[in-house]
Design a protein around this motif. Structure first.
Motif, PDB file in Angstrom:
ATOM      1  N   MET A 167       0.415   7.274  -7.575  1.00 27.00           N
ATOM      2  CA  MET A 167       1.646   6.756  -7.045  1.00 27.00           C
ATOM      3  C   MET A 167       1.901   7.400  -5.685  1.00 27.00           C
ATOM      4  O   MET A 167       1.694   8.594  -5.519  1.00 27.00           O
ATOM      5  N   VAL A 168       2.338   6.608  -4.739  1.00 25.78           N
ATOM      6  CA  VAL A 168       2.731   7.120  -3.432  1.00 25.78           C
ATOM      7  C   VAL A 168       4.253   7.197  -3.408  1.00 25.78           C
ATOM      8  O   VAL A 168       4.933   6.215  -3.660  1.00 25.78           O
ATOM      9  N   ASP A 169       4.782   8.385  -3.135  1.00 27.06           N
ATOM     10  CA  ASP A 169       6.225   8.595  -3.110  1.00 27.06           C
ATOM     11  C   ASP A 169       6.624   9.166  -1.758  1.00 27.06           C
ATOM     12  O   ASP A 169       6.434  10.351  -1.496  1.00 27.06           O
ATOM     13  N   GLN A 170       7.174   8.306  -0.907  1.00 30.59           N
ATOM     14  CA  GLN A 170       7.570   8.721   0.440  1.00 30.59           C
ATOM     15  C   GLN A 170       8.708   9.732   0.426  1.00 30.59           C
ATOM     16  O   GLN A 170       8.905  10.463   1.382  1.00 30.59           O
ATOM     17  N   GLY A 171       9.465   9.793  -0.669  1.00 27.25           N
ATOM     18  CA  GLY A 171      10.618  10.679  -0.749  1.00 27.25           C
ATOM     19  C   GLY A 171      10.297  12.061  -1.271  1.00 27.25           C
ATOM     20  O   GLY A 171      11.115  12.966  -1.184  1.00 27.25           O
ATOM     21  N   SER A 172       9.112  12.243  -1.819  1.00 24.07           N
ATOM     22  CA  SER A 172       8.755  13.524  -2.409  1.00 24.07           C
ATOM     23  C   SER A 172       8.101  14.433  -1.376  1.00 24.07           C
ATOM     24  O   SER A 172       7.301  13.991  -0.549  1.00 24.07           O
ATOM     25  N   GLY A 173       8.424  15.709  -1.454  1.00 24.00           N
ATOM     26  CA  GLY A 173       7.819  16.685  -0.566  1.00 24.00           C
ATOM     27  C   GLY A 173       6.654  17.419  -1.195  1.00 24.00           C
ATOM     28  O   GLY A 173       6.115  18.347  -0.594  1.00 24.00           O
ATOM     29  N   SER A 206       4.113   1.095   2.055  1.00 17.16           N
ATOM     30  CA  SER A 206       5.125   0.128   1.660  1.00 17.16           C
ATOM     31  C   SER A 206       5.130   0.032   0.146  1.00 17.16           C
ATOM     32  O   SER A 206       4.167  -0.444  -0.454  1.00 17.16           O
ATOM     33  N   THR A 207       6.216   0.499  -0.477  1.00 22.59           N
ATOM     34  CA  THR A 207       6.310   0.385  -1.925  1.00 22.59           C
ATOM     35  C   THR A 207       6.499  -1.073  -2.333  1.00 22.59           C
ATOM     36  O   THR A 207       6.039  -1.473  -3.395  1.00 22.59           O
ATOM     37  N   LEU A 208       7.139  -1.859  -1.490  1.00 22.00           N
ATOM     38  CA  LEU A 208       7.331  -3.275  -1.779  1.00 22.00           C
ATOM     39  C   LEU A 208       5.993  -4.012  -1.874  1.00 22.00           C
ATOM     40  O   LEU A 208       5.773  -4.808  -2.783  1.00 22.00           O
ATOM     41  N   HIS A 209       5.088  -3.708  -0.959  1.00 30.18           N
ATOM     42  CA  HIS A 209       3.789  -4.385  -0.917  1.00 30.18           C
ATOM     43  C   HIS A 209       2.686  -3.612  -1.638  1.00 30.18           C
ATOM     44  O   HIS A 209       1.561  -4.087  -1.734  1.00 30.18           O
ATOM     45  N   VAL A 210       2.997  -2.442  -2.137  1.00 31.39           N
ATOM     46  CA  VAL A 210       2.043  -1.545  -2.811  1.00 31.39           C
ATOM     47  C   VAL A 210       0.807  -1.356  -1.939  1.00 31.39           C
ATOM     48  O   VAL A 210      -0.329  -1.549  -2.364  1.00 31.39           O
ATOM     49  N   LYS A 211       1.053  -0.962  -0.681  1.00 32.94           N
ATOM     50  CA  LYS A 211      -0.026  -0.754   0.281  1.00 32.94           C
ATOM     51  C   LYS A 211       0.220   0.518   1.074  1.00 32.94           C
ATOM     52  O   LYS A 211       1.352   0.928   1.271  1.00 32.94           O
ATOM     53  N   VAL A 212      -0.881   1.098   1.538  1.00 30.95           N
ATOM     54  CA  VAL A 212      -0.858   2.214   2.463  1.00 30.95           C
ATOM     55  C   VAL A 212      -1.829   1.875   3.574  1.00 30.95           C
ATOM     56  O   VAL A 212      -2.969   1.477   3.314  1.00 30.95           O
ATOM     57  N   LYS A 213      -1.387   2.004   4.816  1.00 27.06           N
ATOM     58  CA  LYS A 213      -2.262   1.785   5.972  1.00 27.06           C
ATOM     59  C   LYS A 213      -2.308   3.072   6.778  1.00 27.06           C
ATOM     60  O   LYS A 213      -1.312   3.782   6.884  1.00 27.06           O
ATOM     61  N   PHE A 214      -3.507   3.361   7.355  1.00 19.25           N
ATOM     62  CA  PHE A 214      -3.659   4.575   8.139  1.00 19.25           C
ATOM     63  C   PHE A 214      -4.790   4.393   9.143  1.00 19.25           C
ATOM     64  O   PHE A 214      -5.728   3.617   8.925  1.00 19.25           O
ATOM     65  N   PRO A 215      -4.693   5.090  10.288  1.00 25.13           N
ATOM     66  CA  PRO A 215      -5.762   4.996  11.293  1.00 25.13           C
ATOM     67  C   PRO A 215      -7.007   5.730  10.827  1.00 25.13           C
ATOM     68  O   PRO A 215      -6.924   6.795  10.213  1.00 25.13           O
ATOM     69  N   SER A 216      -8.158   5.138  11.107  1.00 35.76           N
ATOM     70  CA  SER A 216      -9.446   5.750  10.771  1.00 35.76           C
ATOM     71  C   SER A 216     -10.424   5.380  11.875  1.00 35.76           C
ATOM     72  O   SER A 216     -10.879   4.242  11.961  1.00 35.76           O
ATOM     73  N   GLY A 217     -10.706   6.340  12.735  1.00 39.61           N
ATOM     74  CA  GLY A 217     -11.562   6.040  13.878  1.00 39.61           C
ATOM     75  C   GLY A 217     -10.859   5.053  14.791  1.00 39.61           C
ATOM     76  O   GLY A 217      -9.720   5.258  15.185  1.00 39.61           O
ATOM     77  N   ASP A 218     -11.525   3.939  15.082  1.00 39.39           N
ATOM     78  CA  ASP A 218     -10.937   2.932  15.967  1.00 39.39           C
ATOM     79  C   ASP A 218     -10.389   1.730  15.198  1.00 39.39           C
ATOM     80  O   ASP A 218     -10.194   0.665  15.764  1.00 39.39           O
ATOM     81  N   SER A 233      -1.712  -2.360  -7.103  1.00 38.95           N
ATOM     82  CA  SER A 233      -1.477  -3.524  -7.946  1.00 38.95           C
ATOM     83  C   SER A 233      -0.003  -3.592  -8.347  1.00 38.95           C
ATOM     84  O   SER A 233       0.511  -2.632  -8.932  1.00 38.95           O
ATOM     85  N   GLN A 234       0.663  -4.703  -8.051  1.00 34.55           N
ATOM     86  CA  GLN A 234       2.051  -4.876  -8.473  1.00 34.55           C
ATOM     87  C   GLN A 234       2.145  -4.786 -10.000  1.00 34.55           C
ATOM     88  O   GLN A 234       3.071  -4.197 -10.528  1.00 34.55           O
ATOM     89  N   PHE A 235       1.167  -5.368 -10.691  1.00 34.69           N
ATOM     90  CA  PHE A 235       1.174  -5.380 -12.153  1.00 34.69           C
ATOM     91  C   PHE A 235       1.096  -3.955 -12.701  1.00 34.69           C
ATOM     92  O   PHE A 235       1.884  -3.560 -13.565  1.00 34.69           O
ATOM     93  N   VAL A 236       0.156  -3.158 -12.205  1.00 34.79           N
ATOM     94  CA  VAL A 236      -0.027  -1.799 -12.672  1.00 34.79           C
ATOM     95  C   VAL A 236       1.177  -0.937 -12.282  1.00 34.79           C
ATOM     96  O   VAL A 236       1.611  -0.077 -13.054  1.00 34.79           O
ATOM     97  N   ALA A 237       1.753  -1.181 -11.107  1.00 35.31           N
ATOM     98  CA  ALA A 237       2.896  -0.408 -10.645  1.00 35.31           C
ATOM     99  C   ALA A 237       4.106  -0.558 -11.547  1.00 35.31           C
ATOM    100  O   ALA A 237       4.928   0.330 -11.656  1.00 35.31           O
ATOM    101  N   ARG A 238       4.228  -1.698 -12.194  1.00 39.62           N
ATOM    102  CA  ARG A 238       5.362  -1.925 -13.085  1.00 39.62           C
ATOM    103  C   ARG A 238       5.155  -1.232 -14.395  1.00 39.62           C
ATOM    104  O   ARG A 238       5.982  -0.866 -15.108  1.00 39.62           O
TER     105      ARG A 238
END
Length: 113
Positions: free
Chosen positions: A1-7, A88-100, A108-113
């Motif tokens: 799980m990705v939690d943007q609010g957790s430190g 994005s918790t709404l889209h269940v995605k994480v994007k990040f730069p990698s090289g160029d 998965s929305q299904f698994v997230a529920r």
């Protein structure tokens, strides 16, 4: 799980055991940790592990707890900031730069529920 609010990046018992880690692999961690329910959680310790996201590998300091969770781990702000992630918790995605290019991890929305 990705939690943007957790430190804190957290590992739960199933993943700890699945990685064949031992209590002697942990270093002491004594800062208070509060659960989603607002209760104090006793932590077993802390461990630094490499985490691969796409082609990128970063070392993450995880707090190991011994409580039930439907998740294996919580990836939080320290991991997000290290990779320069946008999640994005709404889209269940994480994007990040990698090289160029921009890498994308899709959940998965299904698994997230």
């Amino acid at each position: 799980m990705v939690d943007q609010g957790s430190g804190a990046d957290i590992i739960y018992p199933n993943l700890f055991k699945g990685l064949n880690l031992k209590l002697e692999d942990l270093i002491a961690y004594d800062s208070p940790l509060i659960s989603f329910e607002g209760k104090a959680v006793v932590q077993k310790g802390q461990i630094r592990l490499p985490v691969q996201s796409g082609k990128e590998v970063v070392n993450v300091d995880f707090i190991v707890v011994d409580v039930y969770s439907p998740y294996m781990a919580i990836m939080a702000r320290p991991w997000l900031h290290t990779l320069g992630d946008v999640s994005s918790t709404l889209h269940v995605k994480v994007k990040f730069p990698s090289g160029d290019q921009i890498e994308e991890l899709i959940g998965s929305q299904f698994v997230a529920r």
